[in-house]
Design a protein around this motif. Structure first.
Motif, PDB file in Angstrom:
ATOM      1  N   ALA A  19       0.816  -1.214   0.000  1.00  0.00           N
ATOM      2  CA  ALA A  19       0.000   0.000   0.000  1.00  0.00           C
ATOM      3  C   ALA A  19       0.848   1.263   0.000  1.00  0.00           C
ATOM      4  O   ALA A  19       1.951   1.301   0.557  1.00  0.00           O
ATOM      5  CB  ALA A  19      -0.926   0.006   1.216  1.00  0.00           C
ATOM      6  N   TRP A  45      -3.266   3.194  -6.477  1.00  0.00           N
ATOM      7  CA  TRP A  45      -4.155   2.454  -5.575  1.00  0.00           C
ATOM      8  C   TRP A  45      -5.389   1.998  -6.360  1.00  0.00           C
ATOM      9  O   TRP A  45      -5.801   0.835  -6.285  1.00  0.00           O
ATOM     10  CB  TRP A  45      -4.512   3.368  -4.412  1.00  0.00           C
ATOM     11  CG  TRP A  45      -5.444   2.853  -3.364  1.00  0.00           C
ATOM     12  CD1 TRP A  45      -5.956   1.596  -3.221  1.00  0.00           C
ATOM     13  CD2 TRP A  45      -5.983   3.630  -2.283  1.00  0.00           C
ATOM     14  NE1 TRP A  45      -6.786   1.542  -2.129  1.00  0.00           N
ATOM     15  CE2 TRP A  45      -6.817   2.767  -1.528  1.00  0.00           C
ATOM     16  CE3 TRP A  45      -5.853   4.956  -1.878  1.00  0.00           C
ATOM     17  CZ2 TRP A  45      -7.511   3.209  -0.391  1.00  0.00           C
ATOM     18  CZ3 TRP A  45      -6.537   5.395  -0.755  1.00  0.00           C
ATOM     19  CH2 TRP A  45      -7.346   4.528  -0.021  1.00  0.00           C
ATOM     20  N   SER A  91      -2.174   9.427  -0.227  1.00  0.00           N
ATOM     21  CA  SER A  91      -1.056   8.740  -0.873  1.00  0.00           C
ATOM     22  C   SER A  91       0.123   9.651  -1.189  1.00  0.00           C
ATOM     23  O   SER A  91       1.014   9.273  -1.942  1.00  0.00           O
ATOM     24  CB  SER A  91      -1.529   8.054  -2.162  1.00  0.00           C
ATOM     25  OG  SER A  91      -2.152   8.981  -3.022  1.00  0.00           O
TER      26      SER A  91
END
Length: 708
Positions: free
Chosen positions: A453, A471, A462
């Motif tokens: 992740a 993602w 992010s």
């Protein structure tokens, strides 16, 4: 049915509450439920009908209501229809006699029907999770302005386990994390649950992601203690309504560190009893716990080889512990020897191929997309197709450890697809990696795909807006490994910004070109692992003094006065022999390998003639220049898109593109300066000199780079 019609009529007149206005800082991701044009809004269904009292069904209905309220700007619904959602067991759904038998447990159906003379959009599935996924599919259509009439759509995931791996530590630091701290606030859990966890669950459910590993693969044994199991249970309670199971990374030596045993030998009865008791303890607290992820005998982590046991022995000990509860073990194949290996790229195959078929039924072997370590470009891992008796998972890195962290715009959809589309030839032509990992090639009931992740505590999740696309792309390709990464990019751009083709088309063009640009200015022509030590930030092709040979960039490029590249043919490490014969023959022939992987498999002369007649040296230099030019093009493209983007997100992206262009130039200059010092060749005519001498680039130091 009369009661259903009456309920529909009552709900048509109910105004939905609009969500609070938020700054355009990226927090909403692709779930931006902003007002739609009047004509489009007027065509939306007026009500959401869900009769089942199930937490996941409620989550689906609430998401639809939230979306509709946002699309209408808080105005009452004026449409002529409704959305009816539920499982096959709901009377209103059963009355429609829908073909749900082939949808499995997570598939869904969207169908336009008429009830009492009124239009109804049905979202139906066999299980609540499928209803949830169907709700998000309908939301995508509404947000992108796609037709809502005449729907007759079915879909189901091709991969069973679609899992995010968080490399998050208990102190909230994140290994290879470039977007703030861990979102898991272990210190305050289990009592304080951050509302952000719900938005995390919503985002993942919208993509069909159904699992999350909460802690780092470089695990601490404390993660398996009672206080931390209770903390994990609190997270599991939040994620459960969204169809997401939690998993934990397990430290192989936990029986010693927590249990006081003298050994962690997986064949020792006391060790196996300890793991069984620990699994029982976890499942008492988290009844739907998914299972364990394990990194063993790699980079100093303990493992079964410490006791002269195989990876199958180690995996099976943990698998036996979770099997009575329906749990699984994901055993990572990322291993390489502590001593000087012949070729690090061969290590995983060497250790895992001999134990194919010896793993328990609830074990999957989790394999990185390439044999080295998430490089900008690698050939597919030779283990794919080489272990037909063992379910395999592919592991991608969403966080960009080797691709400029969060400041470089590099869309990874193409990288993911490049691996998934690769043909292993394990059972003849068409034996793609996608067919290996979805279980169809070898008829495995278990299948999986994992992504490391890139999610953190940053407001935009992010680190950058465009890293959200990675993602998103991971989730969409996990659901369907055959999805078109270009179409996925367009979908993300339309949802995250605007579906206006004048914005989407050039944005997709920019995204699709971004990864090749990064490859060109970092590791062109099949070079790999040229990043600086430890933090992997910036160029370091000259590094040669690290304790282990395979930590050094010089180990990978092997440049000398005669040429450059790693010989993995029969005259070198013969790593090509780990692939099926048709693939091995192609990779073994420098004329057939392809320029993008040439130096991965071959050590070739600086003066080798390339396809266009240029020498390898000239081509290498021009690839670096092409990469820098690619970033300059992206900056111009983004400048032209300013009218379509809010000021906050436009400025954020523009500033990062400026960073990327400066760092691309740095990569280019430092790499050319170094390789020229080795090759002794002059720069091609018209090519600019590096901005500084080589020693200047070697002197750069970044002790506080993030994620290290």
């Amino acid at each position: 049915m009369r009661r259903l019609i009456a309920l529909m009529a009552a709900l048509f007149s109910v105004a939905l509450t609009a969500p609070p206005a938020l700054a355009e800082d990226g927090y909403d991701l692709w779930l931006r439920y902003r007002p739609l044009p009047a004509a489009q809004s007027a065509a939306l269904p007026a009500a959401v009908l869900a009769g089942e009292q199930d937490p996941t069904i409620r989550a689906a209905a609430q998401e639809l209501e939230r979306a509709l309220a946002g699309y209408r700007g808080g105005q009452a619904g004026s449409g002529q229809g409704a959305i009816l959602l539920g499982t096959a067991s709901a009377p209103q759904i059963a009355a429609q006699r829908l073909p749900l038998s082939g949808l499995g447990e997570e598939g869904y159906l969207l169908r336009s029907v008429t009830v009492g003379g009124k239009p109804v959009t049905v979202i139906a599935a066999n299980r609540p999770a499928g209803v949830l996924y169907g709700a998000y599919a309908l939301i995508r259509r509404m947000q992108l302005g796609q037709p809502l009439a005449g729907l007759d759509i079915t879909d189901r995931p091709k991969v069973k386990l679609r899992i995010l791996n968080h490399w998050d530590n208990l102190d909230r630091s994140v290994e290879r994390g470039y977007s703030g701290q861990s979102i898991w606030d272990w210190w305050r859990l289990p009592d304080a649950k951050d509302p952000r966890y719900i938005d995390y669950a919503r985002a993942n459910a919208s993509l069909g992601i159904n699992g999350t590993v909460l802690n780092n693969v470089n695990a601490k044994a404390e993660s398996l203690t009672a206080p931390y199991i209770a903390k994990a249970a609190a997270v599991a309670d939040t994620l459960r309504p969204y169809g997401i199971k939690v998993y934990l990374s397990a430290r192989f030596s936990a029986p010693i560190e927590l249990g006081g045993l003298k050994t962690a030998d997986p064949l020792d009865p006391a060790v196996r009893a300890w793991w069984k008791a620990k699994a029982d303890e976890i499942y008492r607290t988290i009844p739907d716990f998914g299972g364990f992820l394990v990194k063993a005998n790699s980079e100093g982590q303990p493992g079964p080889r410490d006791y002269h046991r195989t990876h199958a022995d180690g995996a099976n000990a943990l698998a036996a512990a979770v099997a009575p509860h329906g749990g699984i073990v994901m055993w990572r194949a990322f291993v390489y020897a502590e001593t000087d290996p012949e070729d690090r790229a061969k290590q995983a195959y060497t250790e895992f191929k001999p134990v194919d078929g010896k793993f328990a039924d609830n074990v999957l072997v989790q394999v990185k997309n390439g044999a080295i370590d998430f490089q900008p470009r690698e050939p597919f891992h030779p283990l794919f197709g080489a272990m037909p008796k063992t379910p395999m998972m592919v592991e991608f890195q969403i966080t960009k450890e080797y691709l400029g962290f969060s400041t470089h715009l590099v869309y990874l959809g193409g990288l993911f697809a490049e691996t998934l589309e690769a043909d292993t030839f394990a059972k003849g032509r068409g034996s793609s990696v996608a067919k290996v990992i979805d279980g169809s090639l070898d008829n495995h009931r278990m299948s999986g795909i994992a992504g490391v992740a890139n999610i953190g505590s940053d407001r935009n999740w992010s680190g950058s807006v465009f890293d959200q696309a990675n993602w998103y792309a991971f989730g969409r390709l996990a659901w369907n490994p055959n999805a078109d990464p270009r179409a996925v990019a367009g979908e993300w751009a339309g949802l995250t910004f605007t579906p206006d083709p004048a914005f989407v088309q050039p944005t997709v063009q920019m995204m699709m070109a971004s990864r090749q640009a990064a490859v060109d200015y970092m590791t062109p022509l099949g070079l790999a692992h040229l990043m600086a030590t430890g933090h992997h930030y910036g160029p370091g092709p000259w590094v040669s003094d690290l304790a282990r040979p395979e930590w050094n960039p010089t180990y990978y490029h092997r440049a000398d006065a005669k040429g450059i590249g790693f010989d993995r043919t029969r005259t070198g490490s013969n790593a090509v022999a780990q692939y099926a014969p048709p693939v091995a023959r192609r990779f073994a022939d420098p004329d057939k390998t392809g320029e993008d992987l040439l130096l991965w498999f071959h050590h070739v002369s600086w003066d080798r003639r390339m396809a266009d007649g240029s020498t390898l040296w000239d081509t290498l230099v021009r690839r670096y220049d092409r990469g820098v030019a690619g970033v300059a093009t992206m900056r111009r493209q983004w400048d032209a898109l300013r009218p379509y983007v809010d000021a906050e997100r436009w400025e954020h992206t523009a500033s990062f593109l400026a960073v990327q262009q400066r760092e691309a130039q740095w990569w280019r200059d430092a790499s050319i300066a170094y390789f020229r010092s080795i090759s002794g060749r002059p720069l091609p005519a018209g090519v600019a000199e590096p901005a500084h001498p080589l020693d200047w680039y070697k002197a750069q130091s970044f002790p506080f780079a993030p994620g290290n």
